[in-house]
Design a protein around this motif. Structure first.
Motif, PDB file in Angstrom:
ATOM      1  N   ARG A 125     -15.138  -0.775  -2.095  1.00  0.00           N
ATOM      2  CA  ARG A 125     -13.977  -0.064  -1.566  1.00  0.00           C
ATOM      3  C   ARG A 125     -14.430   1.165  -0.779  1.00  0.00           C
ATOM      4  O   ARG A 125     -13.929   1.463   0.302  1.00  0.00           O
ATOM      5  CB  ARG A 125     -13.058   0.369  -2.716  1.00  0.00           C
ATOM      6  N   PHE A 141      -9.882  -3.172   5.259  1.00  0.00           N
ATOM      7  CA  PHE A 141      -9.412  -3.591   3.944  1.00  0.00           C
ATOM      8  C   PHE A 141      -8.729  -4.958   4.000  1.00  0.00           C
ATOM      9  O   PHE A 141      -8.767  -5.731   3.039  1.00  0.00           O
ATOM     10  CB  PHE A 141      -8.452  -2.543   3.355  1.00  0.00           C
ATOM     11  N   TYR A 378      -5.158   0.987  -0.467  1.00  0.00           N
ATOM     12  CA  TYR A 378      -6.455   1.584  -0.147  1.00  0.00           C
ATOM     13  C   TYR A 378      -6.470   2.137   1.276  1.00  0.00           C
ATOM     14  O   TYR A 378      -7.078   3.177   1.541  1.00  0.00           O
ATOM     15  CB  TYR A 378      -7.565   0.553  -0.346  1.00  0.00           C
ATOM     16  N   SER A 382      -7.124   6.037   1.801  1.00  0.00           N
ATOM     17  CA  SER A 382      -8.315   6.480   2.527  1.00  0.00           C
ATOM     18  C   SER A 382      -7.969   7.322   3.747  1.00  0.00           C
ATOM     19  O   SER A 382      -8.829   8.042   4.256  1.00  0.00           O
ATOM     20  CB  SER A 382      -9.159   5.271   2.941  1.00  0.00           C
ATOM     21  N   MET A 394     -12.001   6.819  -4.920  1.00  0.00           N
ATOM     22  CA  MET A 394     -11.702   5.412  -5.171  1.00  0.00           C
ATOM     23  C   MET A 394     -11.870   5.076  -6.655  1.00  0.00           C
ATOM     24  O   MET A 394     -11.133   4.281  -7.223  1.00  0.00           O
ATOM     25  CB  MET A 394     -12.600   4.514  -4.318  1.00  0.00           C
ATOM     26  N   ASN A 398      -8.731   4.088  -9.423  1.00  0.00           N
ATOM     27  CA  ASN A 398      -8.750   2.943 -10.326  1.00  0.00           C
ATOM     28  C   ASN A 398      -8.009   3.222 -11.633  1.00  0.00           C
ATOM     29  O   ASN A 398      -7.587   2.292 -12.330  1.00  0.00           O
ATOM     30  CB  ASN A 398     -10.193   2.546 -10.618  1.00  0.00           C
TER      31      ASN A 398
END
Length: 458
Positions: A125, A141, A378, A382, A394, A398
């Protein structure tokens, strides 16, 4: 740092290792509950047996995120050493898990397998954010999601394909069939080879200021400090995305842990046999147990195959997004919202379908939400965080994936589905409702850069 735009094949190479990671996750998600049931677990016990997956993610991903942020090797780069270590450990665990002779051994291997997969997955990621300019983040992604879809579809169909090729679905009580063992062995090989492909075809940018990087790396207690500081200064967009993630991953954990008992029982009418109900010393009852168990194993192959459809659907959805986002902007917020709601309806309809063929439609809809879950959050995240701390961010993000899974495994999914009745299929209804709530929570996202990339030069 001004990062050049990468070609499709450069992005493909840096993402190809996700094929192996998803082979591991698909085999785990599609067949781990089947292994637990084969070894004697009741359907009400399965969510708790799955607790290894979210707990290892909660512990491992932030640690690996911080470590990879502070790693640099001129030969191996920043993220690639962790790809390789995770791949070796994951391949060993995948090969061994279906050979478990007892329930506690299988549960233990799940801990090892999930921890190892997480070691490889988190840096992937971060690598997209490391390598790509902001304008290509959604594209990057989405390419990952395309590869994940391929892995999910192929891995989920392996036991059924092997069975059709003559590999046996029949096994003694408490023994995992050979079709599953061979499938996991193939998955182990694919995992290692695909990670090696990315390791040897992808380079990484060095730190912009090597002297400052080395000084930062040498600071004592950097690990705990990084995590504490970043938790305390978590961006508002990240917190709002966390709400969306909570309901999204509660739904998918419910599917991975309970789809096999729910669908073999409700749709195929072949629930797992309970060994205590058969006297194996009586030949007729032993033969009956083998007949019922083989029917369960065969319908489990079909459940796994149907689950592979969501991988194929997410792959097709990702391909459309790749073609679109390579030239144009998208509204990430609304793409994600609609995709999640459609997936929710896919889960809910499982209770009402007249025959198992309609599961294809259910999993197509679920695949749309899965494709979006693996890319849009994501891409939104980001674009709204400090790129120098992408690994730890990242890893911390999670938390919003594993916490809902821990809640579900500790009784959350059993409690909520129990409110609807005792039938296992009610868990799929709960998953659907949870996914629709996740979709509606996208209204919380208001950051313009998160929703749609905006170049300052435009």
């Amino acid at each position: 740092m001004n990062k050049r735009k990468l070609s499709f094949w450069e992005i493909w190479n840096m993402s190809f290792g996700f094929l192996g990671i998803q082979f591991g996750f698909a085999l785990q998600g599609g067949f781990m509950s089947r292994i637990f049931q084969t070894l004697g677990a009741g359907k009400e016990d399965i969510p708790f047996l799955w607790i290894a997956a979210p707990l290892t993610g909660l512990l491992v991903q932030p640690i690996i995120g911080v470590l990879s942020d502070h790693t640099w090797s001129p030969k191996w780069g920043r993220r690639r050493p962790y790809f390789l270590i995770g791949a070796i450990l994951s391949s060993l665990a995948l090969f061994l898990v279906p050979h478990s002779s007892a329930l506690w051994i299988a549960a233990g291997f799940l801990w090892i397998l999930d921890a190892s997969i997480n070691i490889s997955m988190e840096p992937f990621r971060a690598l997209v954010a490391d390598k790509l300019p902001d304008s290509q983040r959604s594209y990057g992604f989405v390419v990952q999601t395309l590869i994940i879809g391929v892995g999910t579809w192929v891995a989920s169909k392996l036991p059924l394909l092997l069975s059709e090729l003559g590999v046996s679905d029949t096994a003694a009580s408490g023994v995992v069939p050979m079709s599953v063992k061979v499938a996991f062995a193939i998955g182990a090989g694919v995992f290692l080879m695909s990670i090696l492909y990315t390791v040897f075809t992808t380079s990484e940018y060095p730190p912009e200021d090597m002297e400052a990087f080395e000084q930062e790396r040498k600071k004592k207690n950097r690990f705990l400090t990084d995590i504490r500081e970043n938790v305390g200064s978590m961006p508002t967009t990240m917190k709002k995305l966390g709400v969306v993630q909570f309901f999204s991953w509660f739904a998918f954990f419910t599917m991975w842990s309970l789809a096999n008992p729910a669908l073999t029982e409700h749709v195929f009418n072949t629930p797992a046999p309970v060994l205590s109900e058969y006297n194996m010393d009586i030949p007729e009852q032993a033969a009956r147990f083998e007949e019922v168990n083989t029917a369960f194993q065969e319908s489990s192959n079909l459940v796994g195959s149907y689950m592979g459809t969501y991988g194929l659907s997410s792959m097709a959805f990702a391909l459309l997004l790749v073609l679109y986002t390579s030239k144009r902007k998208i509204n990430r917020k609304y793409v994600h919202m609609v995709s999640l709601i459609l997936g929710g309806f896919g889960f809910i309809m499982m209770k009402y379908i007249p025959s198992h063929e309609y599961l294809t439609l259910s999993f197509i809809l679920i695949g749309l939400s899965w494709g979006s879950i693996l890319s849009m959050p994501y891409a939104m995240l980001s674009s709204s965080v400090n790129p120098k701390k992408m690994g730890v961010i990242m890893g911390l993000f999670n938390m919003f994936i594993v916490i809902p899974q821990i809640v579900a495994s500790l009784g959350g999914v059993n409690f909520v589905s129990g409110l609807l009745g005792e039938e296992a299929i009610n868990a799929m209804t709960v998953a659907g409702i949870s996914l629709i709530i996740a979709g509606l929570c996208n209204f919380l996202i208001t950051n313009k850069n998160a929703i749609t990339y905006h170049s300052e030069t435009e």
